[in-house]
Design an enzyme around this catalytic site. Structure first.
Site: not given
Ligand code: ATP
Length: 419
Positions: A102, A127, A223
């Site tokens: 990803c 982040g 996820c």
């Protein structure tokens, strides 16, 4: 916004880390835009579309920071570049790592191109807890150069690659997941959290009033699977392929399973009718057999040699030491946060590498990435496609020849995805 300020597009997931990243960028005087990516079009285990809530949380932070917010959909791209690849890998008997893919295909390719080309950004930010060898100003001075096509650079080319370094908070360091990203994107990336600890980041989020992101649970595991049972999830996409559990010690059939792809090496196998725990040590995709052993630290789970596919070097080319000496000592890991294992690496003509560890490790798994480090620099990674013999195979061979065998250290880890 400061006139003439550099434009940085921050990937915002609606979580604490990317929210604080956007805050820090704004404080540094950049013109900041927040972008939420929708990568998976599916309801979670409770029937909620969690991406809508995440997008809203990201939007709320952008409003608080008074920065523009965009939402992009990479559902199609994620399906093609990550998920279909993942299914193919499972069918081959491997255990893939979708988080690494990803980052490679979605965040640091599609999102990167969108930010630079469509939004006209000077750089992107995420982040992630990672650092690079260049400071903020250098990011904006990078010339635009296309990636060199050959395995080794032309010797007249100027070598000016940016290095990927571990985050100062080694516990949170995420370079493992960034080990396949391109040099082109790394050159134009800022990691505002690189020098910070998670505790400090949470404190900043609280001070900034980002209560809604602090209340969220940290994302765990893959996820799109969330907290669902992996076996049930994967059987929605792959046809069942019933086969046998076979004892590695005596070839006895211990039970049956619904498909080798529902298991990863090192994992505990629940075998109907068996009271004791058995552990997956190998798979045969041709026969459908899943080999099991009766202990979690069985020697059939320990190996020290592997070969990767073409290795991805973050610097675009192998380290000079490896090219000159044909061999290089460095550190290895194939699971996020596993302790480093010293290793020797040799380079093959096709760009793949052999990695020989100084001690056998538990549950090395084809399809996972062999990630290499030198000091705190992440050199890159290659997918494990072949493995050397297990300690069990070697013990058998040596016992037959009556040669004493080395004892090996025992640890308990296995590849995450099929947990
Ligand atoms: N859906 C998304 N949209 C935009 N950016 C994302 C998305 N998911 C992840 N990112 C970016 O990738 C970074 C790493 O994501 P990951 O989920 O691995 O870590 P995280 O520590 O949970 O981050 P966060 O606290 O920001 O959610 C995020 O900080 C963010 O910059």
């Amino acid at each position: 916004m400061i006139q003439g300020a550099k434009h940085v597009v921050c990937a915002m997931s609606g979580g604490v880390d990317s929210s604080v990243s956007a805050l820090l960028l704004k404080r540094r005087g950049f013109q900041v835009t927040g972008v939420y990516m929708k990568n998976w079009d599916f309801l979670d285990e409770r029937g909620h579309c969690s991406s809508e809530r995440d997008a809203e949380d990201a939007y709320k932070v952008c409003r608080m920071l008074d920065i523009p917010f965009h939402q992009v959909s990479y559902v199609k791209e994620y399906w093609h570049d990550v998920f279909s690849n993942l299914l193919k890998e499972y069918e081959k008997g491997r255990t893939p790592n979708p988080d690494i893919l990803c980052n490679k295909h979605i965040k640091f390719n599609h999102f990167f191109q969108y930010a630079i080309r469509t939004l006209g950004a000077d750089a992107i930010a995420t982040g992630h807890y990672a650092r690079t060898s260049q400071d903020d100003e250098e990011v904006f001075r990078q010339p635009r150069m296309s990636k060199s096509q050959s395995l080794f650079r032309n010797r007249f080319e100027v070598r000016n690659s940016v290095r990927l370094l571990q985050g100062a908070d080694h516990i949170k360091d995420q370079t493992f997941f960034l080990s396949q990203i391109s040099q082109e994107s790394l050159k134009r990336t800022l990691f505002p959290l690189g020098e910070l600890t998670k505790e400090y980041v949470k404190k900043m989020a609280a001070e900034a009033g980002f209560k809604h992101v602090l209340q969220k649970k940290e994302s765990m595991g893959i996820c799109f699977i969330g907290e669902r049972c992996f076996q049930k999830f994967i059987l929605e996409y792959l046809e069942p392929q019933p086969g046998n559990f076979v004892s590695i010690e005596d070839g006895k059939i211990m039970g049956t399973h619904k498909g080798w792809f529902t298991f990863t090496l090192g994992q505990r196998a629940r075998i109907g009718g068996q009271k004791d725990a058995w552990f997956v040590v190998d798979k045969d995709v041709m026969s459908g057999d899943v080999f099991v052993a009766p202990t979690t630290n069985h020697p059939a789970l320990y190996r020290e040699i592997m070969r990767t596919d073409r290795f991805h070097w973050i610097a675009d080319e192998p380290p000079a030491e490896l090219i000159h000496n044909k061999m290089m000592e460095c550190n290895f890991r194939f699971l996020h946060q596993m302790p480093f294992v010293p290793c020797n690496v040799t380079l093959n003509q096709d760009g793949s590498v052999w990695v020989t560890l100084t001690k056998p490790v538990r549950a090395l798994t084809p399809g996972q990435f062999a990630v290499l480090y030198k000091g705190d620099e992440c050199l890159g990674s290659g997918k494990i496609v072949r493995m050397g013999p297990s300690m069990y195979t070697l013990q058998h061979g040596l016992e037959k020849r009556k040669v004493p065998i080395k004892p090996f250290a025992q640890e308990g880890q296995s590849a995450e995805p099929a947990g």
